[in-house]
Structures are given as C-alpha cells and as structure tokens.
Design an enzyme around this catalytic site. Structure first.
Site, PDB file in Angstrom:
ATOM      1  N   LYS A 111      80.537   5.459   4.476  1.00 36.87           N
ATOM      2  CA  LYS A 111      79.950   4.364   5.266  1.00 36.87           C
ATOM      3  C   LYS A 111      80.611   4.295   6.640  1.00 36.87           C
ATOM      4  O   LYS A 111      79.945   4.107   7.654  1.00 36.87           O
ATOM      5  CB  LYS A 111      80.101   3.029   4.526  1.00 36.87           C
ATOM      6  CG  LYS A 111      79.114   2.872   3.371  1.00 36.87           C
ATOM      7  CD  LYS A 111      79.467   1.720   2.439  1.00 36.87           C
ATOM      8  CE  LYS A 111      78.529   1.747   1.217  1.00 36.87           C
ATOM      9  NZ  LYS A 111      78.948   0.809   0.164  1.00 36.87           N
ATOM     10  N   GLN A 123      82.746  -3.939  -1.427  1.00 37.10           N
ATOM     11  CA  GLN A 123      82.357  -2.816  -2.286  1.00 37.10           C
ATOM     12  C   GLN A 123      82.390  -3.237  -3.755  1.00 37.10           C
ATOM     13  O   GLN A 123      83.357  -3.845  -4.225  1.00 37.10           O
ATOM     14  CB  GLN A 123      83.313  -1.632  -2.037  1.00 37.10           C
ATOM     15  CG  GLN A 123      82.960  -0.356  -2.762  1.00 37.10           C
ATOM     16  CD  GLN A 123      81.671   0.297  -2.275  1.00 37.10           C
ATOM     17  OE1 GLN A 123      81.239   0.111  -1.136  1.00 37.10           O
ATOM     18  NE2 GLN A 123      81.031   1.068  -3.133  1.00 37.10           N
ATOM     19  N   ASP A 154      74.551  -6.572   2.761  1.00 39.23           N
ATOM     20  CA  ASP A 154      74.203  -6.019   1.446  1.00 39.23           C
ATOM     21  C   ASP A 154      73.042  -6.795   0.805  1.00 39.23           C
ATOM     22  O   ASP A 154      72.401  -6.304  -0.124  1.00 39.23           O
ATOM     23  CB  ASP A 154      75.414  -6.124   0.503  1.00 39.23           C
ATOM     24  CG  ASP A 154      76.067  -4.787   0.211  1.00 39.23           C
ATOM     25  OD1 ASP A 154      75.389  -3.759   0.330  1.00 39.23           O
ATOM     26  OD2 ASP A 154      77.259  -4.796  -0.154  1.00 39.23           O
TER      27      ASP A 154
HETATM   28  N1  LIG Z   1      78.673  -3.628  -2.060  1.00 33.54           N
HETATM   29  C1  LIG Z   1      78.142  -2.458  -2.419  1.00 33.54           C
HETATM   30  N2  LIG Z   1      77.078  -1.983  -1.738  1.00 33.54           N
HETATM   31  C2  LIG Z   1      76.513  -0.784  -2.079  1.00 33.54           C
HETATM   32  O1  LIG Z   1      75.516  -0.349  -1.453  1.00 33.54           O
HETATM   33  C3  LIG Z   1      77.082  -0.026  -3.168  1.00 33.54           C
HETATM   34  C4  LIG Z   1      78.188  -0.571  -3.827  1.00 33.54           C
HETATM   35  N3  LIG Z   1      78.689  -1.779  -3.450  1.00 33.54           N
HETATM   36  N4  LIG Z   1      78.755   0.093  -4.864  1.00 33.54           N
HETATM   37  C5  LIG Z   1      78.293   1.419  -5.261  1.00 33.54           C
HETATM   38  C6  LIG Z   1      76.849   1.668  -4.932  1.00 33.54           C
HETATM   39  C7  LIG Z   1      76.466   3.131  -4.860  1.00 33.54           C
HETATM   40  N5  LIG Z   1      76.043   3.357  -3.489  1.00 33.54           N
HETATM   41  C8  LIG Z   1      75.711   4.602  -2.949  1.00 33.54           C
HETATM   42  C9  LIG Z   1      75.695   4.837  -1.595  1.00 33.54           C
HETATM   43  C10 LIG Z   1      75.459   6.109  -1.071  1.00 33.54           C
HETATM   44  C11 LIG Z   1      75.217   7.185  -1.898  1.00 33.54           C
HETATM   45  C12 LIG Z   1      74.995   8.548  -1.309  1.00 33.54           C
HETATM   46  O2  LIG Z   1      75.073   8.728  -0.118  1.00 33.54           O
HETATM   47  N6  LIG Z   1      74.719   9.602  -2.124  1.00 33.54           N
HETATM   48  C13 LIG Z   1      74.488  10.945  -1.651  1.00 33.54           C
HETATM   49  C14 LIG Z   1      75.549  11.973  -2.023  1.00 33.54           C
HETATM   50  C15 LIG Z   1      76.718  11.515  -2.821  1.00 33.54           C
HETATM   51  C16 LIG Z   1      77.743  12.605  -3.098  1.00 33.54           C
HETATM   52  O3  LIG Z   1      77.454  13.799  -2.975  1.00 33.54           O
HETATM   53  O4  LIG Z   1      78.868  12.223  -3.481  1.00 33.54           O
HETATM   54  C17 LIG Z   1      73.166  11.465  -2.179  1.00 33.54           C
HETATM   55  O5  LIG Z   1      72.653  10.903  -3.174  1.00 33.54           O
HETATM   56  O6  LIG Z   1      72.634  12.393  -1.598  1.00 33.54           O
HETATM   57  C18 LIG Z   1      75.206   6.956  -3.247  1.00 33.54           C
HETATM   58  C19 LIG Z   1      75.443   5.679  -3.771  1.00 33.54           C
HETATM   59  C20 LIG Z   1      76.158   2.203  -2.800  1.00 33.54           C
HETATM   60  N7  LIG Z   1      76.582   1.198  -3.561  1.00 33.54           N
END
Ligand SMILES: Nc1nc(=O)c2c([nH]1)NC[C@@H]1CN(c3ccc(C(=O)N[C@@H](CCC(=O)O)C(=O)O)cc3)C=[N+]21
Ligand SMILES: NC(=O)C1=CN([C@@H]2O[C@H](COP(=O)(O)OP(=O)(O)OC[C@H]3O[C@@H](n4cnc5c(N)ncnc54)[C@H](OP(=O)(O)O)[C@@H]3O)[C@@H](O)[C@H]2O)C=CC1
Ligand SMILES: [Mg+2]
Length: 356
Positions: free
Chosen positions: A116, A160, A183
């Site tokens: 992020k 988070q 969020d």
């Molecule tokens: N307050 C809060 N807000 C959130 O938005 C939040 C959270 N907590 N806790 C966890 C989850 C999970 N989440 C993701 C964000 C980006 C990818 C992302 O970028 N994924 C990539 C690659 C991931 C990799 O390769 O490690 C993809 O799917 O292509 C995934 C999951 C946001 N979350």
C-alpha cells in the site's frame, strides 16, 4: 480501451484435456491444485448437478473465458489518480495523505501494508505508518486514531485487519472519523451502504474494485442473477449490497448453505469470497457466467521459491471452459483493492478541501 482489455483469454488446456472434460463427468476433471488441497465437501454433489444440467456438455472447447485483467485496469486507475493528484497539487498546493496503522507482526499484513505504501508513493500520496506491538492496548490504538483524525495532512486512515484477538474490532473501527474512513468499514458508512437512497462517504475497497471491473468490462448487472459466496463485513456483505443497489437479484452462499452449487449454477455473475481453494468447480458455473474470484489462498508448491503459491476460490482451468469472463488470482481483484484505496484517499482529500 475496452477492446484492448477484452482481448486476452484464458490459456486453453491441451486439446486432450478438453476432450476429456467433454467426455467424462466433470467430477473427474483434474483441478490444477487438487493434489495439495483437500476437496471441499460440496464437490460430492458435483456429478449429479453436471449430469442434470445438459447444457454443460454442449460447451465447446473454443468457448474459453475472457480474462478480466485487474492488474491492467488497476494500472489505468492509478494513472488517472496520479493525474488528479498532480492537478490538485498544482491548483491548491494540497497533497493527499494516507495513514496506516498496523498492530502486530503478521507476515501477510506486513506485506499488504508495504504494498500500500509503495502504491501511494507511485501516485503521489504521502503515507504515514504506525506499527504497534501485538500486545499493545486498545487505548493505544485509539490514541493514534485520534491523532490522525485531528491531523489535517491526513485524508485517509486505514487500520489493517485482522486485529489481535484481545481487541474489539468495532471499538477501533468506530473511532475512525467517517470523513477519513477510506476503507469504508465505519458502521455509519456500512449502514448508509445498506440503505436505499443513501450513499456512504466511502465504499469498501475490495467490493468497489469488483464493481469497477464489471463496469470497465461493460458487464451488465441490472436484472441479472448474482450469487455472492461469503458474507464477511469486508467483502461478501458489502459486495452483495452493491450488486443489489446496481439492480441485480442477489443470493448469498455461506458455510451453512446446503447444495451451494445448485444456487451458483443459476447465477449470471458469481463473486466468490470464501477463502477456500478450489471451492468453485466448473460444474458450479452456468455456461457464459461471469466469475469474480476474490479469494487469496496459499497452497503448497515445492516449485515456487516461497514454498507456496496463491490461488483463488475458483478452480481456474475448469472455470475458463465454462465462464464467459473470469478474474485470475493473482492479477485480478487484489490489485484493484489497492487502486480503490488510492482512489478513495484522493476522493477524501478533494472532499475535505472542496476541490472539484
Ligand atoms: N483494513 C484493511 N483493509 C484491507 O483492504 C485489507 C485488510 N485490512 N486486511 C487484509 C485484506 C487483504 N487485502 C488485499 C490487498 C491487496 C492484495 C493484492 O494486491 N494481491 C495481489 C498479489 C498478492 C501477492 O502476490 O502477494 C494479487 O492478487 O494479484 C490482496 C489482498 C486487503 N485487505
Ligand atoms: N483480493 C482482495 O483484495 C482480498 C481478498 N481477500 C480474500 O478473500 C477471501 C475471503 O476473505 P474474508 O471475507 O475476509 O474471509 P472470512 O473468513 O472473514 O469470511 C469467509 C466467508 O466465506 C464463508 N465460507 C467459508 N467457507 C465456505 C464454504 N465452504 N462454502 C461457502 N461459504 C464458505 C464464510 O461463511 P460463514 O459466515 O458461515 O462463516 C464467511 O462468510 C480470503 O481468501 C481472503 O484472503 C480478502 C480481502 C481482500
Ligand atoms: Mg475476515
């Protein structure tokens, strides 16, 4: 733009695999990660549904699904956000700021927070990070939220999740100023999301990213049957509310749902956010349906440098032969979540400074 994003397709499996898929009951169709993951209980019923649904056997090998490219679209959105941020800075001298609070030292959370911050930097958002130990008190977290609520250089605050078990999530999320709740997890924003004729200040990022993909790929929602798998506060529930507001007829599937495949196989749009690898088999999908796979699940993979790889909830290769369009994992909804966070932070700064 639309024609270029619509051009990529699922990699077709070998002609032999396709022939096997058409000739045999779908239950026997191998799923890429089947060996490393136990099959869900629901798959026991797959054979009966597949044989009942005669249209499934009519699926031709060339009906490979379009890939809905979240990586590509998120890049376009980041460019749009970066251009707006530059215009804002040039016009009123304000730079949007995002504060991220991370409690504890979960590896996955640390990775998300790092990504992020990197994304903020790329579009010109200032980011501020607070790291607190796993055993800190709720009051400590609330203190930092209060500081960011009062800090005029901060336009978005993200705590988070998940939080350590000794903290009450509701107390923390309640404390974030609704004007800075990028969020969209504050109960007031969720409440407004659920009400007809009312709009929240912010829509949660992952659900918003799913909707944005459907819009940018010109997928009609109005009057369609949509099924959401999962009902969590951060994905399933809000995405179901958004689909319903967009005039879809929405059903929700969760861990107590009996015969989930009977429900999903009627859907024009499936959004899966269960967190179970290989839950959604080819036979769960109506031919021509659109599949949005939110799941991010690690499965053992000795060939990968990390020892594991990420897969969605949907058995991708099977789904490619049935669906008309599908998001991959990685490269689908995940990158969109981050793009929406940046977009919400910009929107917040514009609203706070009345910048049009
Ligand atoms: N307050 C809060 N807000 C959130 O938005 C939040 C959270 N907590 N806790 C966890 C989850 C999970 N989440 C993701 C964000 C980006 C990818 C992302 O970028 N994924 C990539 C690659 C991931 C990799 O390769 O490690 C993809 O799917 O292509 C995934 C999951 C946001 N979350
Ligand atoms: N791409 C992205 O940006 C993001 C991806 N994710 C990923 O999405 C997935 C879901 O996340 P999250 O919503 O936080 O997860 P939760 O664990 O909070 O919720 C999972 C939901 O799925 C339901 N469920 C679990 N197993 C089954 C099953 N076998 N059949 C039907 N329903 C089932 C649960 O039902 P019940 O309510 O009955 O327990 C629950 O409602 C995870 O893989 C997560 O990593 C999450 C956030 C962002
Ligand atoms: Mg959760």
């Amino acid at each position: 733009m639309v024609s270029s994003i619509l051009s990529s397709r699922c990699p077709l499996s070998s002609p032999a695999a396709v022939a096997r898929a058409l000739a045999l009951p779908r239950m026997t169709l191998a799923c890429r990660f089947q060996s490393s993951v136990p099959m869900p209980l629901g798959s026991m019923a797959v054979r009966s549904v597949a044989s009942r649904n005669s249209s499934l056997s009519a699926v031709a090998p060339e009906t490979s699904a379009k890939v809905i490219d979240g990586k590509l679209v998120s890049g376009q959105i980041k460019d749009e956000v970066a251009a707006e941020i530059a215009r804002m800075k040039d016009t009123i001298g304000i730079v949007p700021g995002l504060a991220v609070i991370l409690v504890g030292s979960r590896k996955d959370s640390q990775t998300y927070v790092r990504n992020k911050k990197k994304a903020c930097k790329a579009v010109g958002i200032n980011s501020y990070e607070v790291n607190l130990p796993e055993d800190c008190t709720e009051e400590e977290v609330l203190k930092h939220i209060a500081i960011f609520n009062d800090d005029s250089s901060v336009h978005g605050i993200l705590v988070q999740l998940p939080l350590p078990r000794h903290m009450k999530e509701e107390n923390i999320l309640n404390a974030v100023s609704i004007e800075k709740d990028v969020d969209g997890f504050h109960p007031l924003n969720i409440g407004r999301l659920a009400m007809q004729g009312r709009d929240p200040l912010f829509v949660p990022c992952t659900p918003k990213g799913c909707m944005e993909l459907l819009h940018r790929y010109d997928i009609e929602i109005k009057g369609k049957r949509a099924v959401v798998i999962g009902r969590s506060n951060i994905v399933g529930m809000p995405v179901a509310l958004l689909l319903q507001k967009a005039n879809a007829t929405v059903s929700m599937v969760h861990s107590y749902t009996k015969n989930p495949e009977e429900i999903t196989s009627q859907a024009d749009i499936i959004i899966s956010a269960a967190g179970v690898a290989n839950l959604v088999r080819g036979s769960w999908i109506k031919p021509g349906a659109v599949v949005i796979d939110v799941g991010i699940n690690p499965v053992d993979d000795a060939e990968s440098p990390r020892g594991y790889r990420l897969v969605g909830d949907v058995c991708y290769e099977e789904a490619c032969e049935v669906a008309s369009a599908i998001t991959p994992v990685p490269g689908g909804v995940g990158p969109m979540t981050i793009a929406m966070l940046l977009s919400n932070t910009l929107e917040s700064a514009k609203r706070i400074h009345n910048f049009k």
